[in-house]
Write an enzyme that holds these catalytic residues in place. Sequence first.
Site, short mmCIF file in Angstrom:
data_model
loop_
_atom_site.label_atom_id
_atom_site.label_comp_id
_atom_site.label_asym_id
_atom_site.label_seq_id
_atom_site.Cartn_x
_atom_site.Cartn_y
_atom_site.Cartn_z
N TYR A 59 7.45 -47.67 38.44
CA TYR A 59 6.81 -48.74 39.19
C TYR A 59 6.68 -49.95 38.26
CZ TYR A 59 5.31 -44.72 42.05
OH TYR A 59 5.26 -43.56 42.79
N SER A 154 7.96 -33.61 40.70
CA SER A 154 8.14 -34.45 41.89
C SER A 154 9.63 -34.50 42.25
CB SER A 154 7.61 -35.86 41.61
OG SER A 154 7.77 -36.70 42.73
N ASN A 155 9.91 -34.46 43.53
CA ASN A 155 11.29 -34.53 44.02
C ASN A 155 12.14 -33.34 43.58
OD1 ASN A 155 11.17 -37.29 45.31
ND2 ASN A 155 10.67 -37.85 43.20
N TYR A 202 4.17 -38.06 49.34
CA TYR A 202 4.36 -39.51 49.26
C TYR A 202 5.02 -39.98 50.56
CZ TYR A 202 9.21 -38.70 47.53
OH TYR A 202 10.52 -38.29 47.36
N PHE A 203 4.96 -41.28 50.80
CA PHE A 203 5.37 -41.86 52.09
C PHE A 203 4.59 -41.26 53.25
CE2 PHE A 203 9.92 -42.71 50.32
CZ PHE A 203 9.45 -43.82 49.63
N PRO A 204 3.26 -41.06 53.12
CA PRO A 204 2.51 -40.43 54.22
C PRO A 204 2.52 -41.25 55.51
CG PRO A 204 1.00 -41.39 52.60
CD PRO A 204 2.38 -41.45 52.00
N LEU A 205 2.69 -42.56 55.39
CA LEU A 205 2.73 -43.40 56.59
C LEU A 205 4.16 -43.80 56.95
CD1 LEU A 205 -0.47 -45.60 55.97
CD2 LEU A 205 -0.21 -43.62 57.49
N SER A 207 6.68 -45.38 55.50
CA SER A 207 7.06 -46.79 55.29
C SER A 207 6.53 -47.70 56.40
CB SER A 207 8.58 -46.93 55.16
OG SER A 207 9.05 -46.17 54.08
N LYS A 213 1.82 -50.02 64.36
CA LYS A 213 2.02 -51.45 64.64
C LYS A 213 3.38 -51.75 65.28
CE LYS A 213 3.65 -52.74 59.99
NZ LYS A 213 3.37 -53.56 58.80
#
Length: 305
Positions: A59, A154-155, A202-205, A207, A213
């Site tokens: 990041y 992770s991954n 990760y990516f719970p929403l 993207s 919306k």
Amino acid sequence: MTDLVKIGNTNVVSKKLGLGTNKVGGHNIFTGLKDKDGYAVVKEAIESGITTLDTAYMYGLGRSEEIIGDVIQDYDRSKLIIATKAAQDSSRNKVDNSPEFLRKSVDEALKRLKTDYIDIFYIHFPDEKTPKDQAVRALNELKKSGKIRAIGVSNFSLAQIKEANKEGFVDIVEDNYSLLHRDAEKELFPYLKENKISFVPYFPLASGLLTGKYRFSDSDKFSQYSREKFGDIITSLEIVEKIADRYEATVAQVILAWYMKNPNISIVIPGARKPEQVDQNVKSLDIKLSDKDYRTIDEAFMDVE
């Protein structure tokens, strides 16, 4: 639902809601990010009672860690859970899980985070060569020395997780999981439960797709789904919208509450670009989904994938 979870077999204890920080300093991932917003997001999270901050070297090639390191100087470090990840050797543009590289990565992360220990350290991605149990054994030595408190991967595929956990050293797994991406439920979750390994999605929403919306007319923004599949997702979200109205909450808040009620999930870490988004996410803690509403949401997305 308990408000606190223990990570694996460690003494690391976290609240169910944390902060994902790829939008904090992640200039190599997102356009238009401002460091001042990143600082504000981390401060707002801590001030709002969030104690777990999930970051990674990738990041911003260390920038996210630096911002977090600056901010946490003003707070009680013992009350915070700092999770970071490494595996990418940016100088050679390759993934490296070798013990030497992981030891170096932990030391460099400690400097950027301006702390003397990391609560959760993940191998961010698997490489092709290093035996995974060998990589994790090196992290266990760092755990014994006090530099890290919990070991994560992770991954990793399930086979790689099993290889990494040959000696029972893996405490936590982070991977892609959401109501739209449920592969982990079939084989991964049973293995983690059997071995007392925690899980963070990760990516719970998804993207932004699970925020509620978007409408049918937005299908061209999500080219990974056919128009029919996208329509199914929107129909499922309309069910969540009705539930959210009853809780006087947003769709995103109800989805986060669903994850926090899910017994397979230890911590959910939605990201935020602005501090007001942190505030919206924190409100999900006030939602106590009924068992019936939990099942309704579960079933609404069961066949969407």
